[in-house]
Design an enzyme around this catalytic site. Structure first.
Site, short mmCIF file in Angstrom:
data_model
loop_
_atom_site.label_atom_id
_atom_site.label_comp_id
_atom_site.label_asym_id
_atom_site.label_seq_id
_atom_site.Cartn_x
_atom_site.Cartn_y
_atom_site.Cartn_z
CG HIS A 34 -0.30 -0.27 2.51
ND1 HIS A 34 0.60 0.61 3.09
CD2 HIS A 34 -0.38 -1.33 3.37
CE1 HIS A 34 1.02 0.13 4.24
NE2 HIS A 34 0.46 -1.05 4.44
CG HIS A 37 4.26 -1.67 2.04
ND1 HIS A 37 2.93 -2.03 2.07
CD2 HIS A 37 4.85 -2.37 3.03
CE1 HIS A 37 2.74 -2.92 3.03
NE2 HIS A 37 3.89 -3.14 3.63
N GLY A 147 8.49 1.18 8.84
CA GLY A 147 7.46 2.12 9.24
C GLY A 147 7.37 2.26 10.75
CG ASP A 150 4.39 -2.60 12.11
OD1 ASP A 150 3.49 -3.27 12.64
OD2 ASP A 150 4.39 -2.27 10.91
CB SER A 185 -2.46 -1.85 8.32
OG SER A 185 -2.24 -3.21 8.65
#
Length: 281
Positions: A34, A37, A147, A150, A185
């Protein structure tokens, strides 16, 4: 863009790039890509000569009752997105390529991997650190990009790189959000429509905390209670944890904080667990 499925072929290709003096950036993913990323990819392309993206749904970070088989996959779509971004190499190994028969060695942080999400998902971060170490050894990147959504994972990987003297610069990239504030996510696609609509409550609760801090509030219990109160207004969400930790170490924080802290949320909607975070202070 070259798509490579074996360790030997990828190592050979990257050795040739390295001999030309080119720097290498790695973006490890589990696919179903997505905009979050793609943002990592853009950071890598801005900092490095060569960008490698790995797509590997890592079985060792899923528990026996978790959703490995249900994890969304779209290899054709992923490759199209990465080619449009100008990625140089995509590593798409099969499980047997990464975990060969008879392999028993693991990488684990017995402290940071047992708290927060690690307490809810025993063994999860052991799988993460093991596969990331393997990817680092295979690619030998100069930089790797993760990211901040996380956040615990990012903290553990930074500590692992420091503890094991890995010559890699770890870059954390700010959480990318959808128009309604929900953190991007791959798991969002697994939500029922009503749960996807309800998931905005995570961002709303974090905004409440940020507003309180902006008004001078520094009490950890007061902020935690306010965040939980907002989350509890959405009955479709099952709160698993609301934690406030030291933003650098993830150590517990009590009373009034003086250093930056991170708010870490874990909320389940049906069978889908969502996480979110916000650094404040």
């Amino acid at each position: 863009m070259k798509v490579i499925a074996t360790i030997a072929e990828l190592r050979a290709a990257l050795k040739a790039e390295r001999l030309k003096g080119k720097s290498i950036g790695l973006v490890p993913t589990m696919g179903y890509l997505h905009i979050g990323h793609m943002t990592l990819v853009r950071h890598s392309k801005g900092a490095c000569d060569i960008t490698v993206v790995s797509i590997f749904v890592n079985p060792t970070q899923f528990g026996p009752n978790e959703d490995l088989s249900a994890y969304p996959r779209d290899m054709a779509g992923d490759l199209a997105k990465l080619e449009a971004e100008g990625v140089d190499y995509v590593f798409t190994p099969q499980v047997a390529e990464i975990y060969r028969p008879g392999a028993h060695t693991i990488v684990d942080n017995p402290v940071l991997s047992r708290i927060l999400i690690g307490k809810i998902r025993p063994g999860h971060f052991r799988g993460v650190t093991t596969v990331v170490t393997k990817l680092f050894n295979i690619v030998q990147p100069d930089h790797a990009f993760f990211g901040e959504k996380d956040y615990q994972q990012l903290t553990i990987i930074r500590r692992m790189v420091s503890d094991l003297d890995m010559p890699i610069e770890i870059t954390g990239v700010a959480t990318v959000r959808e128009d309604d504030g929900v953190a991007c996510s791959s798991r969002n696609a697994m939500l029922a429509p009503a749960d996807r609509k309800a998931a905005v409550i995570l961002a709303k609760s974090l905004a409440q905390a940020e507003e309180m801090v902006g008004q001078g509030q520094r009490s950890v219990p007061a902020i935690r209670d306010a965040v939980r109160a907002v989350l509890e207004t959405e009955k479709r969400g099952e709160i698993e944890s609301v934690d406030i930790r030291d933003a650098r170490t993830l150590d517990p924080v009590s009373g009034k904080f003086r250093q930056p802290v991170v708010i870490l949320l874990t909320v389940r909607f049906g069978k889908v667990r969502l996480i979110d975070q916000r650094v404040i202070g």
